[in-house]
Design a protein around this motif. Structure first.
Motif, mmCIF file in Angstrom:
data_model
loop_
_atom_site.group_PDB
_atom_site.id
_atom_site.type_symbol
_atom_site.label_atom_id
_atom_site.label_comp_id
_atom_site.label_asym_id
_atom_site.label_seq_id
_atom_site.Cartn_x
_atom_site.Cartn_y
_atom_site.Cartn_z
ATOM 1 N N LEU A 174 46.281 25.185 46.166
ATOM 2 C CA LEU A 174 45.212 26.007 46.738
ATOM 3 C C LEU A 174 43.875 25.268 46.646
ATOM 4 N N ILE A 214 45.129 31.144 51.293
ATOM 5 C CA ILE A 214 44.824 32.075 50.196
ATOM 6 C C ILE A 214 45.840 33.214 50.157
ATOM 7 N N TYR A 269 37.821 38.013 50.204
ATOM 8 C CA TYR A 269 38.056 36.713 49.579
ATOM 9 C C TYR A 269 36.937 36.270 48.639
#
Length: 477
Positions: A80, A140, A296
């Motif tokens: 990530l 994500i 987010y």
């Protein structure tokens, strides 16, 4: 390629015919065709930056695949982090490199140290802020195990480059748009009709409203030192309508074009200037970006949970980051911070979820209280837009100072060969029409009304002749 260009007027019918009549029976062929025309659409501006989209697509596709196979929590975090560093690094380089160089030099000059350096000759790729956030949402969500990564590179690449919303949104989540590339699309006349309505109304918002306002906005903001309070007030209002007509117009065209091709994109604007508080405004303005930052950034930070200090911190972070996302200038940061100040009282008094429905629902005229709330919210928004539009913070404050201290409310000659009264009437008529149909997607939505459609098209043709052709504002973001 611009939506309001003759090139696109030729491009879209060709794409539509080939898409539905040549590639209709083959899903993979349809997706490959969409990918090709999307690259043509973007490459029409500058083909060199297609490599950047392709590189971003390749990296996030393979990181998504690796996240599915990887069980180690530590390695998943590294994957990530790789996606975040690459995407934000590319965005930071192209969009903010010169800003940081100039800010560094300015900071030293304040201390009396003169540094000799030069900025980089960097071309900002159109739409980089939009497709970067779109690919980030994919990695994500896969990392959070909220969705399964796709095994088809073609489907993922088409999702990233889908031309209707490639350069200025809406910023689509992979969980919403990507599955639509996996199933056959069936042409539906009603969906296509609503798409045409959105395209026509979007062109009206852009060509008739935004571009007409732009002429006055440029004349006033470029010569604000000699303008009186009335002209400066009109300049702020005109810019509020310009940026709304420009961006909402683009979004409506994008959503409409997608519907012609059998896709559903999220709504990006919902009559924001009829909001009764700043929280409602941000639920109705640039919805795809607002919800992106909410999901987010804001919620992972703690959202509205925790202590008052943490809530205040989270609000300022999300609004300042949102401002910085818009551009490499301190004016955008101040614009974001100002909106944070507007938002705080509503949040701390726990009124941020109060106005969830349309103002005056089911009635022609809303209550006096709601109308006052709408006017106050619009006025605060216009003040913030002055920072957004001005070239520097100094210009912004001087503009505001003259607007509130000059106190001369006389009509001024703007040297643009335009009539101010007619412009005010056009804006008033536009707002009145939107108010009447504020419970609909657009004033053209619903049952087909030949008179409304023809009238709108004629206004685009007739009034569009008198408006200066302008590129979309959000192309620079």
């Amino acid at each position: 390629m611009f939506f309001n260009s003759l090139t696109f007027a030729v491009f879209l019918p060709i794409v539509f015919i080939l898409y539905w009549f040549v590639f209709k029976r083959h899903l993979k062929a349809q997706n490959i065709f969409l990918l090709i025309v999307s690259y043509v659409f973007y490459g029409w501006w500058d083909y060199r930056f297609l490599s950047l989209i392709l590189l971003s697509t390749l990296i996030d596709f393979y990181i998504g695949s690796a996240l599915k196979k990887e069980e180690s929590s530590k390695k998943r975090k590294w994957l990530l982090a790789t996606s975040l560093l690459f995407n934000l690094g590319v965005l930071g380089f192209f969009k903010y490199a010169n800003f940081f160089i100039e800010s560094w030099v300015d900071a030293w000059s304040i201390l009396g140290v003169q540094m000799h350096t030069s900025t980089l000759q960097i071309i900002l790729p159109v739409g980089i802020s939009f497709y970067t956030f779109q690919t980030l949402s994919y990695t994500i969500d896969v990392y959070r195990k909220k969705m399964e990564p796709t095994s088809s590179f073609i489907q993922f690449a088409t999702y990233v480059a889908f031309f209707p919303q490639l350069v200025a949104g809406p910023i689509e989540r992979a969980s919403h748009l990507l599955p639509q590339f996996k199933k056959p699309r069936v042409f539906d006349f009603e969906t296509a009709k609503s798409g045409l309505h959105l395209i026509i109304w979007g062109l009206f918002q852009k060509i008739v409203i935004a571009d007409s306002c732009a002429t006055y906005v440029n004349a006033i903001f470029n010569n604000y030192e000699g303008m009186n309070s009335l002209s400066l007030l009109l300049g702020a209002v005109y810019f509020a309508l310009q940026i709304y007509g420009d961006f909402a117009g683009y979004s409506n065209i994008a959503i409409g074009v997608a519907r012609l091709l059998g896709f559903d994109l999220m709504r990006n604007f919902n009559y924001p200037y009829f909001s009764r508080d700043i929280a409602e405004f941000w639920r109705r303005w640039h919805i795809s970006l607002s919800t992106w930052f909410r999901d987010y950034l804001y919620i992972p930070l703690g959202g509205s949970r925790g202590s008052k200090r943490q809530q205040i911190r989270n609000v300022f972070i999300i609004f300042i980051v949102s401002g910085f996302w818009h551009g490499a200038n301190w004016t955008f940061v101040v614009w974001g911070a100002l909106n944070a100040f507007y938002f705080l009282p509503v949040l701390l008094l726990k009124q941020n979820r109060k106005n969830l429905d349309v103002a005056g629902k089911g009635t022609l005229v809303s209550t006096g209280k709601e109308m006052i709330q709408i006017i106050i919210t619009f006025a605060l928004t216009c003040i913030a837009w002055i920072f957004f539009r001005s070239a520097s913070i100094k210009d912004s404050f001087y503009y505001l100072e003259r607007m509130f201290t000059n106190l001369e409310f006389k009509k001024q000659y703007l040297n643009i060969e335009r009539h101010s009264i007619e412009m005010v009437l056009l804006i008033a008529g536009f707002l009145f029409v939107e108010w009447l149909w504020r419970e609909k997607e657009t004033p053209l939505s619903g049952k087909f009304d030949m008179i409304k459609v023809i009238t709108t098209i004629l206004l685009i043709i007739v009034l569009g002749v008198f408006s200066e052709h302008q590129s979309f504002i959000y192309f620079q973001f």
